[in-house]
Design a protein around this motif. Sequence first.
Motif, mmCIF file in Angstrom:
data_model
loop_
_atom_site.group_PDB
_atom_site.id
_atom_site.type_symbol
_atom_site.label_atom_id
_atom_site.label_comp_id
_atom_site.label_asym_id
_atom_site.label_seq_id
_atom_site.Cartn_x
_atom_site.Cartn_y
_atom_site.Cartn_z
ATOM 1 N N LYS A 87 0.826 -1.209 0.000
ATOM 2 C CA LYS A 87 0.000 0.000 0.000
ATOM 3 C C LYS A 87 0.857 1.255 0.000
ATOM 4 C CE LYS A 87 -3.766 -2.299 2.485
ATOM 5 N NZ LYS A 87 -4.493 -2.393 3.787
ATOM 6 N N VAL A 88 1.957 1.217 0.750
ATOM 7 C CA VAL A 88 2.874 2.357 0.750
ATOM 8 C C VAL A 88 3.473 2.544 -0.641
ATOM 9 C CG1 VAL A 88 5.106 3.185 1.599
ATOM 10 C CG2 VAL A 88 3.409 2.301 3.204
ATOM 11 N N ASP A 89 3.933 1.470 -1.259
ATOM 12 C CA ASP A 89 4.526 1.562 -2.597
ATOM 13 C C ASP A 89 3.505 2.042 -3.626
ATOM 14 O OD1 ASP A 89 6.918 0.672 -1.583
ATOM 15 O OD2 ASP A 89 6.630 -1.415 -2.211
ATOM 16 N N GLU A 90 2.270 1.582 -3.466
ATOM 17 C CA GLU A 90 1.197 2.007 -4.373
ATOM 18 C C GLU A 90 1.049 3.527 -4.334
ATOM 19 O OE1 GLU A 90 -3.322 0.505 -5.213
ATOM 20 O OE2 GLU A 90 -2.793 0.905 -3.121
ATOM 21 N N ILE A 91 1.022 4.083 -3.150
ATOM 22 C CA ILE A 91 0.866 5.533 -3.007
ATOM 23 C C ILE A 91 2.086 6.267 -3.545
ATOM 24 C CG2 ILE A 91 0.707 7.396 -1.294
ATOM 25 C CD1 ILE A 91 -1.092 5.379 0.319
ATOM 26 N N ILE A 92 3.271 5.737 -3.316
ATOM 27 C CA ILE A 92 4.485 6.359 -3.848
ATOM 28 C C ILE A 92 4.392 6.463 -5.372
ATOM 29 C CG2 ILE A 92 6.953 5.985 -4.254
ATOM 30 C CD1 ILE A 92 7.097 4.856 -1.385
ATOM 31 N N ASN A 129 -6.420 14.064 -6.314
ATOM 32 C CA ASN A 129 -6.872 14.254 -4.934
ATOM 33 C C ASN A 129 -8.051 13.351 -4.605
ATOM 34 O OD1 ASN A 129 -4.845 16.097 -4.639
ATOM 35 N ND2 ASN A 129 -6.157 17.859 -4.254
ATOM 36 N N GLY A 130 -8.872 13.059 -5.601
ATOM 37 C CA GLY A 130 -9.964 12.115 -5.394
ATOM 38 C C GLY A 130 -9.452 10.706 -5.125
ATOM 39 N N ILE A 131 -8.423 10.307 -5.861
ATOM 40 C CA ILE A 131 -7.803 8.996 -5.618
ATOM 41 C C ILE A 131 -7.233 8.935 -4.206
ATOM 42 C CG2 ILE A 131 -5.854 7.518 -6.259
ATOM 43 C CD1 ILE A 131 -6.275 8.513 -9.164
ATOM 44 N N LEU A 132 -6.534 9.992 -3.808
ATOM 45 C CA LEU A 132 -5.933 10.018 -2.474
ATOM 46 C C LEU A 132 -6.990 10.010 -1.372
ATOM 47 C CD1 LEU A 132 -3.076 12.589 -3.149
ATOM 48 C CD2 LEU A 132 -2.833 10.118 -2.828
ATOM 49 N N GLU A 133 -8.057 10.758 -1.587
ATOM 50 C CA GLU A 133 -9.132 10.758 -0.587
ATOM 51 C C GLU A 133 -9.733 9.358 -0.438
ATOM 52 O OE1 GLU A 133 -12.758 13.336 1.068
ATOM 53 O OE2 GLU A 133 -10.628 13.758 0.976
ATOM 54 N N GLN A 134 -9.930 8.672 -1.565
ATOM 55 C CA GLN A 134 -10.478 7.314 -1.523
ATOM 56 C C GLN A 134 -9.550 6.384 -0.744
ATOM 57 O OE1 GLN A 134 -11.363 5.608 -5.370
ATOM 58 N NE2 GLN A 134 -11.264 3.528 -4.573
ATOM 59 N N GLU A 138 -10.270 4.442 2.866
ATOM 60 C CA GLU A 138 -10.185 2.982 2.975
ATOM 61 C C GLU A 138 -9.420 2.534 4.210
ATOM 62 O OE1 GLU A 138 -8.533 1.625 -0.699
ATOM 63 O OE2 GLU A 138 -10.372 2.014 -1.847
ATOM 64 N N ASN A 139 -8.621 3.395 4.777
ATOM 65 C CA ASN A 139 -7.865 3.046 5.977
ATOM 66 C C ASN A 139 -8.542 3.650 7.210
ATOM 67 O OD1 ASN A 139 -5.686 1.910 7.478
ATOM 68 N ND2 ASN A 139 -4.720 3.922 7.567
ATOM 69 N N GLY A 140 -9.564 2.964 7.701
ATOM 70 C CA GLY A 140 -10.216 3.393 8.931
ATOM 71 C C GLY A 140 -11.088 4.614 8.819
ATOM 72 N N GLY A 141 -11.598 4.875 7.631
ATOM 73 C CA GLY A 141 -12.521 5.988 7.460
ATOM 74 C C GLY A 141 -11.880 7.333 7.183
ATOM 75 N N GLY A 142 -10.565 7.362 7.075
ATOM 76 C CA GLY A 142 -9.887 8.601 6.689
ATOM 77 C C GLY A 142 -9.579 9.546 7.819
ATOM 78 N N LYS A 143 -9.606 9.049 9.046
ATOM 79 C CA LYS A 143 -9.342 9.932 10.188
ATOM 80 C C LYS A 143 -7.900 9.867 10.679
ATOM 81 C CE LYS A 143 -14.128 9.690 11.817
ATOM 82 N NZ LYS A 143 -15.026 9.329 12.947
ATOM 83 N N LYS A 170 -11.072 21.621 -1.903
ATOM 84 C CA LYS A 170 -12.438 22.032 -1.575
ATOM 85 C C LYS A 170 -13.447 20.889 -1.614
ATOM 86 C CE LYS A 170 -13.750 23.801 -6.184
ATOM 87 N NZ LYS A 170 -12.615 23.226 -6.918
ATOM 88 N N ASP A 171 -13.214 19.881 -2.470
ATOM 89 C CA ASP A 171 -14.143 18.756 -2.560
ATOM 90 C C ASP A 171 -13.645 17.521 -1.819
ATOM 91 O OD1 ASP A 171 -15.949 20.169 -4.193
ATOM 92 O OD2 ASP A 171 -14.717 19.746 -5.959
ATOM 93 N N PHE A 172 -12.549 17.689 -1.081
ATOM 94 C CA PHE A 172 -11.916 16.535 -0.437
ATOM 95 C C PHE A 172 -11.554 16.869 1.015
ATOM 96 C CE2 PHE A 172 -10.825 16.684 -4.969
ATOM 97 C CZ PHE A 172 -11.564 15.582 -5.395
ATOM 98 N N PRO A 173 -12.573 16.952 1.868
ATOM 99 C CA PRO A 173 -12.349 17.411 3.250
ATOM 100 C C PRO A 173 -11.463 16.483 4.079
ATOM 101 C CG PRO A 173 -14.590 16.577 2.977
ATOM 102 C CD PRO A 173 -14.001 16.681 1.603
ATOM 103 N N LYS A 174 -11.531 15.176 3.833
ATOM 104 C CA LYS A 174 -10.706 14.263 4.621
ATOM 105 C C LYS A 174 -9.233 14.393 4.245
ATOM 106 C CE LYS A 174 -14.030 10.783 6.102
ATOM 107 N NZ LYS A 174 -15.225 11.600 5.851
ATOM 108 N N LEU A 175 -8.963 14.617 2.968
ATOM 109 C CA LEU A 175 -7.586 14.843 2.548
ATOM 110 C C LEU A 175 -7.067 16.157 3.129
ATOM 111 C CD1 LEU A 175 -5.142 13.982 0.865
ATOM 112 C CD2 LEU A 175 -6.163 15.181 -1.093
ATOM 113 N N LYS A 176 -7.912 17.175 3.130
ATOM 114 C CA LYS A 176 -7.507 18.454 3.725
ATOM 115 C C LYS A 176 -7.214 18.296 5.209
ATOM 116 C CE LYS A 176 -8.914 23.260 4.313
ATOM 117 N NZ LYS A 176 -9.936 24.294 4.011
ATOM 118 N N ALA A 177 -8.068 17.564 5.919
ATOM 119 C CA ALA A 177 -7.845 17.346 7.353
ATOM 120 C C ALA A 177 -6.561 16.553 7.588
ATOM 121 C CB ALA A 177 -9.038 16.623 7.964
#
Length: 200
Positions: A87-92, A129-134, A138-143, A170-177
């Motif tokens: 998962k880490v490599d995927e994000i990289i 940013n939509g991909i990142l928010e998703q 997926e990891n515990g609800g994004g908190k 603006k459309d991705f509040p969990k990523l912003k948090a």
Amino acid sequence: MPNYKFTYFDFHGRGEATRLVFALAGVPFEDDRISLEEWPNLKPNIKFHRLPILEVDGKIYTESHAIMSYLGRKFGFYPTDIEDAFKVDEIIHIMEDYLQEFVKKHYAPPDQKEAMTKEYFEVQIPRFNGILEQLLVENGGGKGYFVGNEVTVADLIVFAFVSDYEEGFKDFPKLKAFMGRIGNLDRIKDWLNTRPKSDY
């Protein structure tokens, strides 16, 4: 303690995530920054004629993602579980694709600059940013973080690049948090307050 020297250009680019690894680990390093004007003269003497490079007690390491992952493993910011490591490599790799879109926009020919800049901000930033928010959700609800319950290099590479583009949240509040959580970590905050200024 080994002596670390990290050499990269005098901007964020592919180097800032590694600087953040050092900062969060609280490990001293020489932050060697090269200007674009200096680079042509220095390039012939750099291994593979590419930056960044990491020097550890005289041994040279190359390739930005490999360096970041190597230090992440050394300092405890890389999972030992094979599924979490994936998962880490995927994000990289997602972030490399994201950065490539920025590079295309930044170095666009003059006659394409306006159109490619518009496409980057209106299409590519919301897409990635939509991909990142998703992935975050997926990891515990994004908190928390992108992988597991502790900071990994995946979090740092996202923060290093995405933090420069607040208008894309603006459309991705969990990523912003999430960006706020990483930016408020004491050692990260100290780094942000003291690092050299850079346009990108």
